[in-house]
Design a protein around this motif. Structure first.
Motif, PDB file in Angstrom:
ATOM      1  N   PRO A  68       1.913  -0.548  -1.957  1.00  0.00           N
ATOM      2  CA  PRO A  68       1.571  -0.489  -0.528  1.00  0.00           C
ATOM      3  C   PRO A  68       1.275  -1.877   0.025  1.00  0.00           C
ATOM      4  N   PRO A  69       1.470  -2.080   1.304  1.00  0.00           N
ATOM      5  CA  PRO A  69       1.153  -3.389   1.900  1.00  0.00           C
ATOM      6  C   PRO A  69      -0.355  -3.629   1.896  1.00  0.00           C
ATOM      7  N   ARG A  70      -0.726  -4.881   1.837  1.00  0.00           N
ATOM      8  CA  ARG A  70      -2.145  -5.246   1.876  1.00  0.00           C
ATOM      9  C   ARG A  70      -2.501  -5.700   3.273  1.00  0.00           C
ATOM     10  N   ARG A  71      -3.513  -5.079   3.859  1.00  0.00           N
ATOM     11  CA  ARG A  71      -3.962  -5.433   5.194  1.00  0.00           C
ATOM     12  C   ARG A  71      -5.054  -6.494   5.114  1.00  0.00           C
ATOM     13  N   SER A  72      -5.103  -7.324   6.135  1.00  0.00           N
ATOM     14  CA  SER A  72      -6.106  -8.387   6.163  1.00  0.00           C
ATOM     15  C   SER A  72      -6.986  -8.340   7.413  1.00  0.00           C
ATOM     16  N   ASP A  73      -6.786  -7.303   8.258  1.00  0.00           N
ATOM     17  CA  ASP A  73      -7.520  -7.274   9.514  1.00  0.00           C
ATOM     18  C   ASP A  73      -9.002  -6.992   9.314  1.00  0.00           C
ATOM     19  N   SER A  74      -9.392  -6.484   8.146  1.00  0.00           N
ATOM     20  CA  SER A  74     -10.804  -6.208   7.877  1.00  0.00           C
ATOM     21  C   SER A  74     -11.435  -7.262   6.970  1.00  0.00           C
ATOM     22  N   GLY A  75     -10.756  -8.393   6.792  1.00  0.00           N
ATOM     23  CA  GLY A  75     -11.278  -9.444   5.929  1.00  0.00           C
ATOM     24  C   GLY A  75     -10.654  -9.389   4.543  1.00  0.00           C
ATOM     25  N   TYR A  76     -10.696 -10.532   3.848  1.00  0.00           N
ATOM     26  CA  TYR A  76     -10.010 -10.650   2.555  1.00  0.00           C
ATOM     27  C   TYR A  76     -10.554  -9.656   1.532  1.00  0.00           C
ATOM     28  N   ARG A  77     -11.851  -9.656   1.308  1.00  0.00           N
ATOM     29  CA  ARG A  77     -12.435  -8.804   0.261  1.00  0.00           C
ATOM     30  C   ARG A  77     -12.200  -7.328   0.543  1.00  0.00           C
ATOM     31  N   GLN A  78     -12.467  -6.900   1.768  1.00  0.00           N
ATOM     32  CA  GLN A  78     -12.278  -5.494   2.110  1.00  0.00           C
ATOM     33  C   GLN A  78     -10.803  -5.126   2.045  1.00  0.00           C
ATOM     34  N   GLY A  79      -9.941  -6.050   2.464  1.00  0.00           N
ATOM     35  CA  GLY A  79      -8.512  -5.789   2.392  1.00  0.00           C
ATOM     36  C   GLY A  79      -8.038  -5.571   0.964  1.00  0.00           C
ATOM     37  N   VAL A  80      -8.534  -6.391   0.039  1.00  0.00           N
ATOM     38  CA  VAL A  80      -8.173  -6.232  -1.375  1.00  0.00           C
ATOM     39  C   VAL A  80      -8.721  -4.918  -1.918  1.00  0.00           C
ATOM     40  N   ASP A  81      -9.950  -4.582  -1.555  1.00  0.00           N
ATOM     41  CA  ASP A  81     -10.568  -3.342  -2.030  1.00  0.00           C
ATOM     42  C   ASP A  81      -9.769  -2.123  -1.561  1.00  0.00           C
ATOM     43  N   ASP A  82      -9.395  -2.098  -0.313  1.00  0.00           N
ATOM     44  CA  ASP A  82      -8.598  -0.980   0.208  1.00  0.00           C
ATOM     45  C   ASP A  82      -7.222  -0.934  -0.446  1.00  0.00           C
ATOM     46  N   TRP A  83      -6.658  -2.107  -0.690  1.00  0.00           N
ATOM     47  CA  TRP A  83      -5.341  -2.191  -1.320  1.00  0.00           C
ATOM     48  C   TRP A  83      -5.377  -1.624  -2.731  1.00  0.00           C
ATOM     49  N   HIS A  84      -6.434  -1.943  -3.479  1.00  0.00           N
ATOM     50  CA  HIS A  84      -6.561  -1.422  -4.832  1.00  0.00           C
ATOM     51  C   HIS A  84      -6.685   0.099  -4.829  1.00  0.00           C
ATOM     52  N   ASP A  85      -7.419   0.628  -3.860  1.00  0.00           N
ATOM     53  CA  ASP A  85      -7.506   2.088  -3.734  1.00  0.00           C
ATOM     54  C   ASP A  85      -6.124   2.692  -3.507  1.00  0.00           C
ATOM     55  N   ALA A  86      -5.343   2.074  -2.637  1.00  0.00           N
ATOM     56  CA  ALA A  86      -4.015   2.593  -2.325  1.00  0.00           C
ATOM     57  C   ALA A  86      -3.085   2.523  -3.532  1.00  0.00           C
ATOM     58  N   ILE A  87      -3.183   1.448  -4.314  1.00  0.00           N
ATOM     59  CA  ILE A  87      -2.351   1.345  -5.509  1.00  0.00           C
ATOM     60  C   ILE A  87      -2.745   2.401  -6.535  1.00  0.00           C
ATOM     61  N   ALA A  88      -4.040   2.641  -6.691  1.00  0.00           N
ATOM     62  CA  ALA A  88      -4.486   3.677  -7.629  1.00  0.00           C
ATOM     63  C   ALA A  88      -3.923   5.043  -7.235  1.00  0.00           C
ATOM     64  N   ARG A  89      -3.898   5.338  -5.944  1.00  0.00           N
ATOM     65  CA  ARG A  89      -3.327   6.609  -5.497  1.00  0.00           C
ATOM     66  C   ARG A  89      -1.826   6.655  -5.795  1.00  0.00           C
ATOM     67  N   ALA A  90      -1.149   5.510  -5.662  1.00  0.00           N
ATOM     68  CA  ALA A  90       0.283   5.460  -5.967  1.00  0.00           C
ATOM     69  C   ALA A  90       0.521   5.693  -7.451  1.00  0.00           C
ATOM     70  N   TRP A  91      -0.339   5.147  -8.308  1.00  0.00           N
ATOM     71  CA  TRP A  91      -0.225   5.411  -9.742  1.00  0.00           C
ATOM     72  C   TRP A  91      -0.376   6.901 -10.017  1.00  0.00           C
ATOM     73  N   GLU A  92      -1.400   7.505  -9.419  1.00  0.00           N
ATOM     74  CA  GLU A  92      -1.653   8.928  -9.668  1.00  0.00           C
ATOM     75  C   GLU A  92      -0.470   9.784  -9.226  1.00  0.00           C
ATOM     76  N   ALA A  93       0.132   9.431  -8.088  1.00  0.00           N
ATOM     77  CA  ALA A  93       1.301  10.185  -7.620  1.00  0.00           C
ATOM     78  C   ALA A  93       2.461  10.030  -8.599  1.00  0.00           C
ATOM     79  N   ALA A  94       2.608   8.842  -9.191  1.00  0.00           N
ATOM     80  CA  ALA A  94       3.676   8.628 -10.167  1.00  0.00           C
ATOM     81  C   ALA A  94       3.423   9.422 -11.441  1.00  0.00           C
ATOM     82  N   PHE A  95       2.171   9.479 -11.894  1.00  0.00           N
ATOM     83  CA  PHE A  95       1.859  10.293 -13.070  1.00  0.00           C
ATOM     84  C   PHE A  95       2.267  11.742 -12.840  1.00  0.00           C
ATOM     85  N   ALA A  96       2.015  12.222 -11.625  1.00  0.00           N
ATOM     86  CA  ALA A  96       2.213  13.636 -11.317  1.00  0.00           C
ATOM     87  C   ALA A  96       3.682  14.043 -11.371  1.00  0.00           C
ATOM     88  N   THR A  97       4.597  13.062 -11.317  1.00  0.00           N
ATOM     89  CA  THR A  97       6.021  13.412 -11.335  1.00  0.00           C
ATOM     90  C   THR A  97       6.526  13.721 -12.739  1.00  0.00           C
TER      91      THR A  97
END
Length: 254
Positions: A68-97
């Motif tokens: 997923p794209p990484r957003r920076s409008d909420s600041g660097y740290r928060q953007g990275v934190d949200d990005w990591h959450d989104a990647i974890a969800r993408a991993w889980e969706a891949a496991f489910a296949t």
């Protein structure tokens, strides 16, 4: 519960894979392959090539997921934190296949999973939590010093591994004469002025398209910027790293 194996694969050269890493690839029930858009399709293809080489063309099932794209409008740290959450969800969706559900899932990591890679942090966001195994690979830093045939530190002296963003924003850190700079998409070495800096730069280390430039920083800055921009345009992506030293004894440019 399943096992998650993070396998360091060096800088893209299949020969950088350790025998332990190759065995883990063969033993996996499922391997996750990230996709970063059509302009970076080579990255997925490199992983596929490494897997094919390790398994003699008989790989385990592969599951692809989009980074997923990484957003920076909420600041660097928060953007990275949200990005990591989104990647974890993408991993889980891949496991489910995967059918049947895999007992061992592998993810191939550029360099070493412990060095400026967030896979271990992302893993903690998975539900349920897997058992984690990490297999170290050749780091980009090792590949850089090997390619230039140099030691990373002066005798008895420390060195600092940091990012381009911190060099740009905070300047040269105190109490160190040697910096290894990773994750620098902006050529942050441009912020250093004067004649007492020496640089060893490398991109696509260990690969056919490897690029190496070294010399006094004020003399090779433009050469590196030009080579980097051209290579990124040609390939659609670039992975580079560089070493900087202060007060280096004058020597011929590489």
């Amino acid at each position: 519960m399943f096992d998650l194996c993070l396998i360091g694969i060096g800088t893209g050269n299949p020969d950088h894979l350790t025998r332990q890493g190759a065995r883990a690839i063969r033993d996996a029930d499922l391997i996750l392959i990230p996709r970063k858009g059509d302009h970076k399709a080579d990255l997925a293809e490199l992983r596929e090539r490494i897997i094919d080489d390790a398994t003699d063309g008989n790989p385990p099932p592969l599951a692809y997921f989009d980074i997923p794209p990484r957003r920076s409008d909420s600041g660097y740290r928060q953007g990275v934190d949200d990005w990591h959450d989104a990647i974890a969800r993408a991993w889980e969706a891949a496991f489910a296949t995967a059918t049947p559900a895999p007992r061992t899932v592998a993810l191939l990591i550029w360099g070493d999973p412990s060095l400026y890679d967030s896979s271990l942090r992302i893993m903690t966001r998975l539900d349920p939590q897997p058992r984690v195994r990490v297999i170290a690979g050749i780091t980009a830093l090792q590949a850089l010093t090997a390619a230039h045939a140099i030691p990373i530190n002066e005798i008895g002296e420390p060195f600092t591994v940091t990012t381009g963003r911190r060099l740009r924003d905070e300047g040269w850190p105190q109490d160190t004469e040697t910096l290894a700079i990773m994750l620098d998409g902006d050529c942050s070495f441009r912020t250093l002025t004067g004649k007492n800096f020496y640089i060893w730069w490398g991109a696509y280390l260990g690969m056919e398209q490897e690029l190496l430039i070294s010399g006094r920083l004020d003399q090779v800055t433009q050469q590196i910027e030009t080579a980097r921009a051209r290579a990124r345009a040609d390939h659609g992506w670039i992975m580079d790293i560089y070493l900087l030293k202060k007060h280096h004894a004058d020597s011929a440019d590489g």
